[in-house]
Scaffold this active site. Structure first.
Site, PDB file in Angstrom:
ATOM      1  N   PRO A 101      -5.889   4.716   1.815  1.00  0.00           N
ATOM      2  CA  PRO A 101      -4.921   5.802   1.602  1.00  0.00           C
ATOM      3  C   PRO A 101      -3.528   5.277   1.974  1.00  0.00           C
ATOM      4  O   PRO A 101      -3.432   4.938   3.181  1.00  0.00           O
ATOM      5  CB  PRO A 101      -5.614   6.780   2.768  1.00  0.00           C
ATOM      6  CG  PRO A 101      -6.906   6.292   2.783  1.00  0.00           C
ATOM      7  CD  PRO A 101      -7.017   4.829   2.681  1.00  0.00           C
ATOM      8  N   GLY A 103       0.033   5.658   3.908  1.00  0.00           N
ATOM      9  CA  GLY A 103       0.482   6.645   5.024  1.00  0.00           C
ATOM     10  C   GLY A 103      -0.656   6.791   5.811  1.00  0.00           C
ATOM     11  O   GLY A 103      -0.611   7.608   6.663  1.00  0.00           O
ATOM     12  N   GLY A 105      -2.235   4.610   8.160  1.00  0.00           N
ATOM     13  CA  GLY A 105      -2.033   3.847   9.425  1.00  0.00           C
ATOM     14  C   GLY A 105      -3.297   2.650   9.223  1.00  0.00           C
ATOM     15  O   GLY A 105      -3.498   2.026  10.228  1.00  0.00           O
ATOM     16  N   LEU A 106      -3.716   2.499   8.013  1.00  0.00           N
ATOM     17  CA  LEU A 106      -4.615   1.388   7.743  1.00  0.00           C
ATOM     18  C   LEU A 106      -3.993   0.313   7.219  1.00  0.00           C
ATOM     19  O   LEU A 106      -4.539  -0.716   6.674  1.00  0.00           O
ATOM     20  CB  LEU A 106      -5.763   1.951   6.914  1.00  0.00           C
ATOM     21  CG  LEU A 106      -6.613   2.898   7.615  1.00  0.00           C
ATOM     22  CD1 LEU A 106      -7.700   3.525   6.600  1.00  0.00           C
ATOM     23  CD2 LEU A 106      -7.471   2.630   8.888  1.00  0.00           C
ATOM     24  N   GLY A 107      -2.635   0.378   7.253  1.00  0.00           N
ATOM     25  CA  GLY A 107      -1.932  -0.877   6.784  1.00  0.00           C
ATOM     26  C   GLY A 107      -1.662  -1.123   5.215  1.00  0.00           C
ATOM     27  O   GLY A 107      -1.898  -2.135   4.826  1.00  0.00           O
ATOM     28  N   SER A 108      -1.692   0.103   4.523  1.00  0.00           N
ATOM     29  CA  SER A 108      -1.474   0.022   3.079  1.00  0.00           C
ATOM     30  C   SER A 108      -0.195  -0.726   2.775  1.00  0.00           C
ATOM     31  O   SER A 108      -0.330  -1.651   1.782  1.00  0.00           O
ATOM     32  CB  SER A 108      -1.287   1.368   2.202  1.00  0.00           C
ATOM     33  OG  SER A 108      -0.488   2.121   3.034  1.00  0.00           O
ATOM     34  N   SER A 109       0.753  -0.529   3.434  1.00  0.00           N
ATOM     35  CA  SER A 109       2.025  -1.420   3.053  1.00  0.00           C
ATOM     36  C   SER A 109       1.915  -2.972   3.007  1.00  0.00           C
ATOM     37  O   SER A 109       2.320  -3.467   2.379  1.00  0.00           O
ATOM     38  CB  SER A 109       3.420  -0.781   4.034  1.00  0.00           C
ATOM     39  OG  SER A 109       2.882  -0.826   5.272  1.00  0.00           O
ATOM     40  N   ALA A 111      -0.922  -4.731   3.025  1.00  0.00           N
ATOM     41  CA  ALA A 111      -1.711  -5.014   1.883  1.00  0.00           C
ATOM     42  C   ALA A 111      -1.158  -5.143   0.923  1.00  0.00           C
ATOM     43  O   ALA A 111      -1.327  -6.183  -0.033  1.00  0.00           O
ATOM     44  CB  ALA A 111      -2.849  -4.011   1.894  1.00  0.00           C
ATOM     45  N   ASP A 152       0.256  -6.693  10.992  1.00  0.00           N
ATOM     46  CA  ASP A 152      -0.292  -6.092   9.904  1.00  0.00           C
ATOM     47  C   ASP A 152      -0.476  -7.180   8.770  1.00  0.00           C
ATOM     48  O   ASP A 152      -1.620  -7.359   8.061  1.00  0.00           O
ATOM     49  CB  ASP A 152       0.338  -4.947   9.556  1.00  0.00           C
ATOM     50  CG  ASP A 152       0.156  -3.783  10.213  1.00  0.00           C
ATOM     51  OD1 ASP A 152      -0.397  -3.808  11.482  1.00  0.00           O
ATOM     52  OD2 ASP A 152       0.712  -2.844   9.787  1.00  0.00           O
TER      53      ASP A 152
HETATM   54  C1  MEV Z   1       1.919  -0.066  12.636  1.00  0.00           C
HETATM   55  O1  MEV Z   1       0.277  -0.593  11.986  1.00  0.00           O
HETATM   56  C2  MEV Z   1       1.682  -0.834  13.791  1.00  0.00           C
HETATM   57  C3  MEV Z   1       2.944  -0.793  14.712  1.00  0.00           C
HETATM   58  O2  MEV Z   1       2.755  -1.454  16.052  1.00  0.00           O
HETATM   59  C4  MEV Z   1       4.002  -1.387  14.055  1.00  0.00           C
HETATM   60  C5  MEV Z   1       3.974  -2.682  13.901  1.00  0.00           C
HETATM   61  O3  MEV Z   1       3.466  -3.716  14.669  1.00  0.00           O
HETATM   62  O4  MEV Z   1       4.962  -3.235  13.127  1.00  0.00           O
HETATM   63  C6  MEV Z   1       3.206   0.831  15.177  1.00  0.00           C
END
Ligand code: MEV
Length: 320
Positions: A101, A103, A105-109, A111, A152
Site C-alpha cells: 500500500p 504511503g 510506511g512499509l517502504g513502497s517508495s 521498493a 529502506d
Molecule cells: C522511513 O521509512 C524511515 C525514516 O527514518 C526516514 C528514513 O530513514 O529515511 C522516517
C-alpha cells in the site's frame, strides 16, 4: 526485449527517524513486492502504467515531468528521478505493479525505486551489484525527499533482517527470528519527507529535549538487537512499546495510529508501535499466539495486512 525487476517492502522494527541522525536501526524485508517491467514503446513517446494502482501517465524523462492520463500516481517522483539518472530518454513503456500500500510506511517508495533502477540497468545492459544499486537507490530517495537514511533502500535491495549501525555499516541479522507480526494501516497516507522535516524542526527548536530522546532511541535499538538475537519476545515487545512512546514525543503519531497501537495491546499484543515515518501509514504488533485476536481487533476500524519476513531482496531479469 523486456526487462523485469521486483523488490520487497520493509518493516522497521526499531529506529525510524533516529536513524536519520545517525543512530542505529533494525528493519526487515517482508513478502509484499513492487514489480517493474520495461519494454520499447509502441510509438515515439514514453509511458508509465499501473493497472493495480490505477493510473497512466505520459512521461517526459528528459524534464522529469509527466502528463496525467488517468488516476493519481503517488510515487512518480521517485520513478522520474531514477529515469533521469539512468535512462537514455528513448521511448519506453513501463508497467508498475505493487502489493505494497502506497504511503503505508512499509517502504513502497524504496521498493519502487530499487525495482525501477534494477529494471533500467537490465534494459540498458548496465552492470550493477547490490551494493551499487542500494547506493544509487538511496541517492534517488535523498534527491526526492531531501533527507533519507540508507535503511529502506538497503533492506529492499538485500532482503532479510538488517541492522544498520551508528557508523552506517550494515549487517544482515544472523537470527531465525520470524515472530508473528500483524501490520495495521489506515487509509490516511503518511508523507515521509513531511514527517522527517517536522522532526527536524522540532529538534532544532528544542535541542536540549529532543537530542537526548534521539540518542535514547539509538540505545534502545542496540538493546533490541540483543533481544532479537536471543529471540526474547517479551523484551522485544516491551522495547517496541517504549519506541512508540519516543515516536509520539517526536510528533509523528496520529489518532488513527494510536487507536491501532492500543487496540493491538488490548487484544493481546505484547508490543506495538508505529513503523516507518508515521503521520498516517502503519503500525506493527508483535502478537505470538494472538494473531487472530489482534487482527480482528484492528480490522474493526482499520485495515490489516498479513506479512512475513523474507530473505528475498531485489530480483531482475531480461526476456528476449
Ligand atoms: C522511513 O521509512 C524511515 C525514516 O527514518 C526516514 C528514513 O530513514 O529515511 C522516517
Amino acid at each position: 526485449m523486456k526487462a523485469f525487476a521486483s523488490a520487497p517492502a520493509k518493516m522497521i522494527l526499531f529506529g525510524e527517524h533516529s536513524v536519520v541522525y545517525g543512530e542505529p536501526a533494525i528493519a526487515g524485508a517482508v513478502n509484499k513486492r513492487a514489480f517493474v517491467q520495461i519494454k520499447r514503446s509502441f510509438n515515439d513517446k514514453s509511458y508509465l502504467k499501473s493497472y493495480d494502482l490505477n493510473f497512466e501517465v505520459e512521461l517526459d524523462t528528459q524534464n522529469k515531468s509527466y502528463i496525467l492520463k488517468k488516476g493519481k500516481p503517488g510515487i512518480i517522483r521517485y520513478i522520474l528521478e531514477a529515469l533521469s539518472r539512468v535512462h537514455d530518454h528513448s521511448p519506453i513503456m513501463m508497467i508498475l505493479s505493487s502489493q505494497i500500500p502506497i504511503g503505508s510506511g512499509l517502504g513502497s517508495s524504496a521498493a519502487v525505486t530499487v525495482a525501477t533502477l534494477a529494471a533500467l540497468y537490465r534494459y540498458h545492459n548496465i552492470r550493477f551489484t547490490k551494493k551499487s544499486l542500494a547506493h544509487d537507490a538511496h541517492m534517488v530517495e535523498q534527491a526526492v525527499q531531501g533527507v533519507a537514511s540508507p535503511l529502506d533502500t538497503l533492506v529492499s535491495t538485500y532482503g532479510g533482517i538488517v541492522y544498520l549501525s551508528r557508523n552506517k555499516k550494515f549487517y544482515p541479522f544472523k537470527t531465525k527470528f520470524n515472530a508473528p507480526f500483524v501490520v495495521g494501516y489506515t487509509t490516511k497516507h503518511g508523507n515521509t519527507a513531511k514527517m522527517v522535516k517536522g522532526v527536524r524542526i522540532l529538534k532544532n527548536r528544542n535541542p536540549k529535549l529532543i537530542d537526548p530522546v534521539i540518542s535514547a532511541m539509538g540505545n534502545l535499538t542496540n538493546t533490541a538487537k540483543y533481544a532479537i538475537s536471543k529471540g526474547d519476545y517479551a523484551r522485544i515487545g516491551e522495547l517496541m512499546n517504549i519506541n512508540h512512546g519516543f515516536l509520539d514525543v517526536l510528533g509523528v503519531n496520529t489518532v488513527e495510529l494510536s487507536r491501532m497501537v492500543y487496540t493491538a495491546r488490548e487484544c493481546g499484543a505484547i508490543g506495538s508501535k508505529i513503523t516507518g515515518a508515521g503521520g498516517g501509514g502503519s503500525v506493527i504488533a508483535l502478537c505470538p499466539g494472538k494473531t487472530h485476536e489482534v487482527s480482528q481487533g484492528i480490522a474493526k476500524q482499520d485495515n490489516i495486512l498479513p506479512v512475513k519476513f523474507t530473505k528475498k531482496g531485489v530480483s531482475s531479469r531480461v526476456r528476449w
